[in-house]
Every structure is written in structure tokens, then in C-alpha cells.
Design a protein around this motif. Structure first.
Motif, PDB file in Angstrom:
ATOM      1  N   ARG A   1       0.835  -1.187   0.000  1.00  0.00           N
ATOM      2  CA  ARG A   1       0.000   0.000   0.000  1.00  0.00           C
ATOM      3  C   ARG A   1       0.878   1.249   0.000  1.00  0.00           C
ATOM      4  NH1 ARG A   1      -2.931   1.122   4.466  1.00  0.00           N
ATOM      5  NH2 ARG A   1      -4.381   2.351   3.230  1.00  0.00           N
ATOM      6  N   ALA A   2       0.407   2.288  -0.677  1.00  0.00           N
ATOM      7  CA  ALA A   2       1.091   3.580  -0.697  1.00  0.00           C
ATOM      8  C   ALA A   2       0.045   4.631  -1.020  1.00  0.00           C
ATOM      9  CB  ALA A   2       2.213   3.588  -1.739  1.00  0.00           C
ATOM     10  N   CYS A   3       0.429   5.871  -0.960  1.00  0.00           N
ATOM     11  CA  CYS A   3      -0.485   6.933  -1.350  1.00  0.00           C
ATOM     12  C   CYS A   3       0.309   8.069  -1.980  1.00  0.00           C
ATOM     13  CB  CYS A   3      -1.304   7.443  -0.171  1.00  0.00           C
ATOM     14  SG  CYS A   3      -0.357   8.356   1.053  1.00  0.00           S
ATOM     15  N   VAL A   4      -0.385   8.846  -2.776  1.00  0.00           N
ATOM     16  CA  VAL A   4       0.208  10.010  -3.422  1.00  0.00           C
ATOM     17  C   VAL A   4      -0.396  11.247  -2.787  1.00  0.00           C
ATOM     18  CG1 VAL A   4       0.521  11.260  -5.581  1.00  0.00           C
ATOM     19  CG2 VAL A   4       0.561   8.756  -5.574  1.00  0.00           C
ATOM     20  N   THR A   5       0.447  12.110  -2.241  1.00  0.00           N
ATOM     21  CA  THR A   5      -0.003  13.357  -1.627  1.00  0.00           C
ATOM     22  C   THR A   5       0.458  14.536  -2.473  1.00  0.00           C
ATOM     23  OG1 THR A   5       2.009  13.493  -0.265  1.00  0.00           O
ATOM     24  CG2 THR A   5       0.101  12.352   0.679  1.00  0.00           C
ATOM     25  N   GLY A   6      -0.036  15.712  -2.100  1.00  0.00           N
ATOM     26  CA  GLY A   6       0.354  16.913  -2.815  1.00  0.00           C
ATOM     27  C   GLY A   6      -0.584  17.268  -3.948  1.00  0.00           C
ATOM     28  N   LEU A   7      -1.710  16.562  -4.032  1.00  0.00           N
ATOM     29  CA  LEU A   7      -2.684  16.817  -5.092  1.00  0.00           C
ATOM     30  C   LEU A   7      -4.079  16.997  -4.499  1.00  0.00           C
ATOM     31  CD1 LEU A   7      -1.531  14.052  -7.605  1.00  0.00           C
ATOM     32  CD2 LEU A   7      -1.092  16.506  -7.790  1.00  0.00           C
ATOM     33  N   GLY A   8      -4.134  17.577  -3.314  1.00  0.00           N
ATOM     34  CA  GLY A   8      -5.407  17.673  -2.622  1.00  0.00           C
ATOM     35  C   GLY A   8      -5.560  16.469  -1.720  1.00  0.00           C
ATOM     36  N   ALA A   9      -6.712  15.796  -1.777  1.00  0.00           N
ATOM     37  CA  ALA A   9      -6.919  14.604  -0.963  1.00  0.00           C
ATOM     38  C   ALA A   9      -5.943  13.513  -1.386  1.00  0.00           C
ATOM     39  CB  ALA A   9      -8.359  14.105  -1.127  1.00  0.00           C
ATOM     40  N   PRO A  10      -5.365  12.782  -0.432  1.00  0.00           N
ATOM     41  CA  PRO A  10      -4.429  11.710  -0.772  1.00  0.00           C
ATOM     42  C   PRO A  10      -5.071  10.668  -1.683  1.00  0.00           C
ATOM     43  CG  PRO A  10      -4.360  12.185   1.580  1.00  0.00           C
ATOM     44  CD  PRO A  10      -5.528  12.933   1.035  1.00  0.00           C
ATOM     45  N   ARG A  11      -4.307  10.162  -2.612  1.00  0.00           N
ATOM     46  CA  ARG A  11      -4.760   9.111  -3.522  1.00  0.00           C
ATOM     47  C   ARG A  11      -4.093   7.800  -3.140  1.00  0.00           C
ATOM     48  NH1 ARG A  11      -6.557  14.253  -4.926  1.00  0.00           N
ATOM     49  NH2 ARG A  11      -7.764  14.173  -6.859  1.00  0.00           N
ATOM     50  N   GLN A  12      -4.906   6.752  -2.901  1.00  0.00           N
ATOM     51  CA  GLN A  12      -4.385   5.455  -2.495  1.00  0.00           C
ATOM     52  C   GLN A  12      -3.984   4.621  -3.716  1.00  0.00           C
ATOM     53  OE1 GLN A  12      -4.212   4.384   0.825  1.00  0.00           O
ATOM     54  NE2 GLN A  12      -4.855   6.444   1.415  1.00  0.00           N
ATOM     55  N   VAL A  13      -2.882   3.913  -3.603  1.00  0.00           N
ATOM     56  CA  VAL A  13      -2.473   2.945  -4.621  1.00  0.00           C
ATOM     57  C   VAL A  13      -2.046   1.668  -3.912  1.00  0.00           C
ATOM     58  CG1 VAL A  13      -1.796   4.566  -6.425  1.00  0.00           C
ATOM     59  CG2 VAL A  13      -0.153   3.961  -4.662  1.00  0.00           C
ATOM     60  N   VAL A  14      -2.327   0.535  -4.542  1.00  0.00           N
ATOM     61  CA  VAL A  14      -1.961  -0.762  -3.971  1.00  0.00           C
ATOM     62  C   VAL A  14      -1.469  -1.664  -5.081  1.00  0.00           C
ATOM     63  CG1 VAL A  14      -2.746  -2.778  -2.677  1.00  0.00           C
ATOM     64  CG2 VAL A  14      -3.760  -0.545  -2.207  1.00  0.00           C
ATOM     65  N   GLY A  15      -0.331  -2.332  -4.857  1.00  0.00           N
ATOM     66  CA  GLY A  15       0.080  -3.389  -5.756  1.00  0.00           C
ATOM     67  C   GLY A  15       1.231  -3.077  -6.666  1.00  0.00           C
ATOM     68  N   ALA A  16       1.563  -4.066  -7.463  1.00  0.00           N
ATOM     69  CA  ALA A  16       2.726  -3.991  -8.342  1.00  0.00           C
ATOM     70  C   ALA A  16       2.331  -3.492  -9.717  1.00  0.00           C
ATOM     71  CB  ALA A  16       3.367  -5.373  -8.446  1.00  0.00           C
ATOM     72  N   GLY A  17       3.358  -3.307 -10.578  1.00  0.00           N
ATOM     73  CA  GLY A  17       3.115  -2.878 -11.948  1.00  0.00           C
ATOM     74  C   GLY A  17       2.973  -1.376 -12.067  1.00  0.00           C
ATOM     75  N   LYS A  18       2.433  -0.931 -13.193  1.00  0.00           N
ATOM     76  CA  LYS A  18       2.241   0.489 -13.455  1.00  0.00           C
ATOM     77  C   LYS A  18       0.902   0.937 -12.891  1.00  0.00           C
ATOM     78  CE  LYS A  18       1.843   3.778 -17.297  1.00  0.00           C
ATOM     79  NZ  LYS A  18       1.861   3.902 -18.778  1.00  0.00           N
ATOM     80  N   LEU A  19       0.936   1.893 -11.977  1.00  0.00           N
ATOM     81  CA  LEU A  19      -0.271   2.403 -11.343  1.00  0.00           C
ATOM     82  C   LEU A  19      -0.385   3.898 -11.638  1.00  0.00           C
ATOM     83  CD1 LEU A  19       0.345   0.702  -7.889  1.00  0.00           C
ATOM     84  CD2 LEU A  19      -1.104  -0.165  -9.721  1.00  0.00           C
ATOM     85  N   THR A  20      -1.590   4.388 -11.793  1.00  0.00           N
ATOM     86  CA  THR A  20      -1.767   5.811 -12.085  1.00  0.00           C
ATOM     87  C   THR A  20      -2.830   6.424 -11.187  1.00  0.00           C
ATOM     88  OG1 THR A  20      -3.395   5.360 -13.820  1.00  0.00           O
ATOM     89  CG2 THR A  20      -1.095   5.554 -14.497  1.00  0.00           C
ATOM     90  N   VAL A  21      -2.603   7.678 -10.838  1.00  0.00           N
ATOM     91  CA  VAL A  21      -3.618   8.477 -10.150  1.00  0.00           C
ATOM     92  C   VAL A  21      -3.740   9.788 -10.907  1.00  0.00           C
ATOM     93  CG1 VAL A  21      -3.174   7.454  -7.896  1.00  0.00           C
ATOM     94  CG2 VAL A  21      -1.937   9.505  -8.565  1.00  0.00           C
ATOM     95  N   THR A  22      -4.895  10.410 -10.844  1.00  0.00           N
ATOM     96  CA  THR A  22      -5.110  11.678 -11.538  1.00  0.00           C
ATOM     97  C   THR A  22      -5.734  12.687 -10.593  1.00  0.00           C
ATOM     98  OG1 THR A  22      -7.290  10.983 -12.318  1.00  0.00           O
ATOM     99  CG2 THR A  22      -5.414  10.543 -13.773  1.00  0.00           C
ATOM    100  N   ALA A  23      -5.497  13.952 -10.907  1.00  0.00           N
ATOM    101  CA  ALA A  23      -6.087  15.031 -10.119  1.00  0.00           C
ATOM    102  C   ALA A  23      -6.138  16.292 -10.972  1.00  0.00           C
ATOM    103  CB  ALA A  23      -5.270  15.292  -8.860  1.00  0.00           C
ATOM    104  N   THR A  24      -7.239  17.028 -10.871  1.00  0.00           N
ATOM    105  CA  THR A  24      -7.349  18.306 -11.564  1.00  0.00           C
ATOM    106  C   THR A  24      -6.463  19.320 -10.851  1.00  0.00           C
ATOM    107  OG1 THR A  24      -9.617  17.799 -12.212  1.00  0.00           O
ATOM    108  CG2 THR A  24      -8.936  20.094 -12.328  1.00  0.00           C
ATOM    109  N   VAL A  25      -5.650  20.029 -11.617  1.00  0.00           N
ATOM    110  CA  VAL A  25      -4.652  20.913 -11.015  1.00  0.00           C
ATOM    111  C   VAL A  25      -4.848  22.374 -11.423  1.00  0.00           C
ATOM    112  CG1 VAL A  25      -2.856  19.184 -10.678  1.00  0.00           C
ATOM    113  CG2 VAL A  25      -3.114  20.255 -12.920  1.00  0.00           C
ATOM    114  N   LYS A  26      -4.431  23.268 -10.543  1.00  0.00           N
ATOM    115  CA  LYS A  26      -4.467  24.699 -10.791  1.00  0.00           C
ATOM    116  C   LYS A  26      -3.067  25.183 -11.169  1.00  0.00           C
ATOM    117  CE  LYS A  26      -8.136  25.487  -7.373  1.00  0.00           C
ATOM    118  NZ  LYS A  26      -8.503  26.225  -6.138  1.00  0.00           N
ATOM    119  N   ALA A  27      -3.016  26.406 -11.703  1.00  0.00           N
ATOM    120  CA  ALA A  27      -1.728  26.973 -12.117  1.00  0.00           C
ATOM    121  C   ALA A  27      -0.776  27.067 -10.933  1.00  0.00           C
ATOM    122  CB  ALA A  27      -1.944  28.346 -12.735  1.00  0.00           C
TER     123      ALA A  27
END
Length: 539
Positions: free
Chosen positions: A404-430
Motif C-alpha cells: 500500500r502507498a499513497c500520493v499526496t500533494g494533489l489535494g486529498a491523498p490518492r491510495q495505490v496498492v500493488g505492483a506494476g504500473k499504477l496511475t492516479v489523476t487530479a485536476t490541477v491549478k496553475a
């Protein structure tokens, strides 16, 4: 019929079944010790001042009461031993159990056979003298609970010389398994009988039942001879028995055959996602940890690894786990428990109890957790630029299966789990965003982050306002981001391109062509929302 003797050594060379004790599960080449280490750290942090785990319950008046949980403490000792690298801690746990052995195994004059056998298994596996364990002759205490005559020869039973109406015999197959293991290790003359009676509790399908035949005088004490339907809701009993039988040195043909049947039955209980459980409790950490450890002890690396992967996906990583942030390493009983813990925390003793019990038995299963197959380990990648108001894609690689891991710095944390290529997305401001990948042990950030470019009017300056036909003119574009791509067009046709320097400036020299009149120079940056224009008179 029970056998009077058992010769185990003669069959060792002939058997192809790989068996080890719970405390000696062989390390696999591609395993990752980190999850088990984190779980062990968390579990050890829950010990009381006497070095024992505690439980909790709601009293009749509604108040919460706590108690010393010797059983889970012994489970923890076995699990730490299975995971490896914790010899000192296991010794300390053994000392703590020994110091309070009477509280665990007796109540006044009554003797609890299951607790006594489990404690004896710990003492013998740790090389302690079973005749002086905590000042108690624990070997004799267990031997006294073994029936030595009649159809139930070898069976454990709880004892009370002066029983009250409240006393009952709660001996069962789990305690019997600990007795078979520990009496054999201690060289007891009753080891064969105890093991024989244990093997009678294995049903034809391969699993072990929990409860003995209630009538001790019944001629047939076996599972298959039991009246009615045998309850087998879950693999826990069979896994626990398997772990104890697998710890018997030089097992004979009957034990080896029993282990083979149990292995086949346990393997068939694994769910598609790698976990183990029951219809009543669902897939859960206790069942998965015990069964995964049992299959590992029997050499089934593939299924043990799948079980460990399931467990790791429900292990607290700290970061991004809400109110579970201080509980890194803890193992959730199931998905619902993890979600509730993240929301409410587990400071309440009643809530914490389930996590402690899950960790005590789940930890051993984590010893088979697979390592990442990535040479560089966990990594995070983002594009250099992103357009404001659109979704930024962050790519994560290098996590181990189930990690388990998470991606921060894009608003609410995004959770990711597992091997291989994983992607998360977030709408971003300037602006500049710097996403961070957080695992249980590290934080990974891409250097420079991503520059999010908003709508902007670029400054376009020409070195000359008027030029002759086919002349060249220098175009300077300012207000760009460093490294931003730029396209320059003259009268709608592309004539130059490039990237901005560190100061956000691009300079290019273009030819104005043969056509006379006013020529429009248009510039576009990285995106169509970033433009600028200028005009030149061609004479």
C-alpha cells in the motif's frame, strides 16, 4: 485403533513433503522482510509493563475492562519466530509468559489443558526446561491432562479435583495439536497417544474438526465417526493443527499423510484475491495469516505468497491512513476494519483488541510477502508541464505486490496498492505541484515537480518594426516557463520553434519572406491558452 508405539525417523528419507515448524519457515529468495518487521514493531509496542499483550471486554455494567491475553502473547511469540530476526524479543515474551504461567494455565485447583499445552509448546520450542518453566513442572501438568485408558486414550481434558456446577471440559483439537507437538519435543511417553488421538480428528476431506466427540466413552472418537454434520466454517483450526504437526521432528508416515491431506484441503480454501476466511466472518487477517504460514511451512510458496499479498494490502502504512497514522505496521482484520480505523482510530481498547489479535496471528503470514521486482524500487513520475484545469496523471511504479502507498500533494491523498504500473489523476491549478509517493518506509518525490501552466498573454518583441523583403528579424518571447515549448508562426505558417531558457525567454531569428505588407507574427507556448502576437511591416 490407537498404536502403542510410533517410529518417526524411519520415514524421513522417504517423504517428499517439505515440513518445518512455525518458528522455522524457510525464507524465500524473493521475499520482503519489511512488512513482517513493521507488524512486529507495532505488536511489540502493544505490550504492557509486564511484557504481555492485553485484551478488553465490556462488563455487565457497561464499563470496559482489560485483561492479560496470554494466548495472543504466545501467538505473537510463534509469529515473530516464524518471521525471523526476533530471537531476543521472543525470549522476552517467553520469560513474560513463564512469570505468570499459573495465571494462564490454571484457576485455583483447575487445570486448563489447552493453555497448558500451548505454553509447553512455547517452552520446548524455545529450549526451556519444561519441568521448571516459571517454577512449574509444565510437562507433568500437561501429561496429567492426557487420558491414558479407554476409547479416548491420548485425549486432553480439563481437570478440576473439586468441580463446581460451572466447570466444564473445554479441551479441543487446537490444544490437542499443541500437546502433540510439545510432548513429542519433550520426549514424553504420552506423545504417541496424544498424536494418535489428534490424527483421529482429521476428517476424510482433509480438514480437522474443532470439537471432540462429547462422549469420552464412545467407541469411535474420530471425526468421520461423529454423529451429525461436522462444523468446518473456515480454515483456522486445520491451519493451527498443521503448524503444530509440521513442527514435529521426523514425522512418521501417518503424520506425513495427514499433513499432505491438510495441505490439499487448505490450498483449496484460498479465495481469488489470495485471502482465507469463512462464510461467517468473511476473508480476514487471522485466517489468512495462519493458513498462509501453514502452507509456507508445507512448502507451498505460491499460495503463501498470495496470502501475504492479501495481508500486506491491509497493513497500515501510516501516511494517508487518517487516524491510523500512528499505527504503522498494524494489520486490519478486513477491509471494513481498515476503513473504520482510518476514520475513527483505534485508541479505544475494545477497537484495538481486534487489531492486536489480527496482528498476533497475521504476522506469520507476512513472512512470505514478495519483494518488488523493480531494481530502482518505488518511483513516481509526472510530466514536466500540465495545463491548468485539466487532470494531471501521476505514474507509480516499483511497489511490491500488495504494498500500500499513497500520493499526496494533489489535494486529498490518492491510495495505490500493488505492483506494476499504477496511475492516479487530479485536476490541477496553475503553479507548481510536487506530488509525493508515501509508503510505510519512505517518501519519493520527483525533482522539480510539475509546472502547471495557466492562460497567459505572452510578450512578443521584434527587433525591427520594418524590414525589406526576404530580410531576417529577431523575435523575442518573454513570460514563458523555463523549458516551455514555443512555436512561432508568420502569416499562419510555422517558421520556428524551441524551448524557453531558464529565465523563461526564447529568442529566434526568422525570415519574413517575399510578400509585402503587414505580417503577423503569432506565438504559442506549451498550450493553446498561452499566446502572443506582434506585427512587422515588410517593404
Amino acid at each position: 485403533m490407537l498404536r502403542s508405539t510410533r517410529t518417526r525417523a524411519a520415514f524421513v528419507a522417504a517423504t517428499a513433503l517439505v515440513v518445518t515448524g512455525l518458528g522455522h519457515v524457510p525464507a524465500q529468495a524473493a521475499s520482503d522482510p519489511t512488512p513482517a518487521q513493521l507488524a512486529g514493531d507495532w505488536m511489540l509496542g502493544n505490550l504492557n509493563a509486564d511484557g504481555l499483550l492485553t485484551g478488553a471486554y465490556t462488563d455487565i455494567d457497561g464499563s470496559t475492562k482489560t485483561f492479560v491475553d496470554h494466548g495472543s502473547t504466545v501467538d505473537l511469540a510463534f509469529s515473530l519466530d516464524a518471521a525471523g530476526g526476533r530471537d531476543a524479543e521472543v525470549a522476552q515474551l517467553t520469560d513474560a509468559v513463564a512469570a505468570t504461567i499459573a495465571d494462564y494455565t490454571t484457576d485455583g485447583d483447575a487445570t486448563y489443558s489447552g493453555s497448558s499445552a500451548k505454553a509447553l509448546a512455547l517452552a520446548t520450542s524455545e529450549g526451556r526446561d519444561p519441568r521448571t518453566f516459571g517454577g512449574v513442572d509444565l510437562l507433568a501438568q500437561v501429561e496429567e491432562t492426557v487420558i491414558t485408558a479407554g476409547p479416548s486414550t491420548g485425549r486432553l481434558q480439563d481437570l478440576d479435583p473439586t468441580p463446581t456446577e460451572w466447570f466444564d471440559d473445554y479441551a479441543n483439537t487446537i490444544g490437542q495439536a499443541f500437546a502433540a507437538r510439545s510432548l513429542t519435543r519433550a520426549g514424553s511417553s504420552l506423545a504417541d497417544e496424544a498424536t494418535d488421538f489428534l490424527l483421529l480428528q482429521q476428517c476424510d476431506a482433509g480438514f480437522f474438526r474443532l470439537d471432540f466427540t462429547k462422549d469420552k466413552a464412545a467407541t469411535d472418537q474420530s471425526c468421520d465417526g461423529a454423529a451429525g454434520t461436522v462444523d468446518v466454517d473456515g480454515p483456522d483450526v486445520t491451519a493451527l493443527v498443521t503448524l503444530q504437526l509440521a513442527a514435529i521432528d521426523a514425522p512418521d508416515a501417518d503424520v506425513t499423510a495427514a499433513l499432505a491431506d491438510a495441505k490439499a484441503w487448505l490450498a483449496a480454501q484460498q479465495t481469488a484475491d489470495g485471502g482465507f476466511g469463512s462464510s461467517q466472518n468473511g476473508t480476514n487477517a487471522n485466517s489468512t495469516g495462519l493458513t498462509g504460514a501453514a502452507l509456507a511451512a508445507l512448502g507451498d510458496k505460491a499460495r503463501a505468497t498470495k496470502g501475504a499479498t492479501w495481508l500486506r494490502a491491509r497493513q497500515v502504512i501510516g501516511a494517508c491512513d487518517g487516524k491510523l497514522a500512528p499505527e504503522t505496521g498494524a494489520i486490519a482484520y478486513d477491509d471494513a476494519t481498515l476503513a473504520t480505523g482510518r476514520k475513527d482510530g483505534i485508541t479505544d481498547p475494545l477497537d484495538r483488541l481486534q487489531w492486536v489479535m489480527s496482528g498476533a496471528q497475521g504476522l506469520a503470514g507476512l513472512a512470505s510477502a514478495p519483494a518488488t521486482t523493480s531494481a530502482e524500487g518505488a518511483s513516481l513520475r509526472t510530466p514536466k508541464f500540465a495545463k491548468a484545469g485539466t487532470k494531471l496523471k501521476v505514474t507509480v511504479r516499483g511497489l511490491a505486490a500488495g504494498e500500500r502507498a499513497c500520493v499526496t500533494g494533489l489535494g486529498a491523498p490518492r491510495q495505490v496498492v500493488g505492483a506494476g504500473k499504477l496511475t492516479v489523476t487530479a485536476t490541477v491549478k496553475a503553479g507548481t505541484v510536487r506530488p509525493t509517493l508515501r509508503t510505510a518506509t519512505e517518501s519519493v518525490q520527483q525533482a522539480g515537480g510539475t509546472k502547471v501552466l495557466g492562460k497567459k498573454k505572452l510578450k512578443v518583441a521584434l527587433a525591427k518594426k520594418q524590414v525589406t523583403r526576404n530580410a531576417k528579424v529577431k523575435v523575442t518571447v518573454k513570460g514563458l516557463a523555463a523549458g516551455e515549448k514555443v512555436t512561432i508562426k508568420l502569416r499562419g505558417k510555422k517558421v520556428a520553434s524551441g524551448t524557453a531558457n531558464a529565465k523563461g525567454v526564447l529568442t529566434r531569428t526568422i525570415k519574413v519572406g517575399k510578400a509585402k505588407g503587414v505580417a503577423k507574427v503569432s506565438v504559442q507556448g506549451q498550450y493553446a491558452t498561452r499566446t502572443g502576437t506582434a506585427k512587422v511591416q515588410v517593404r
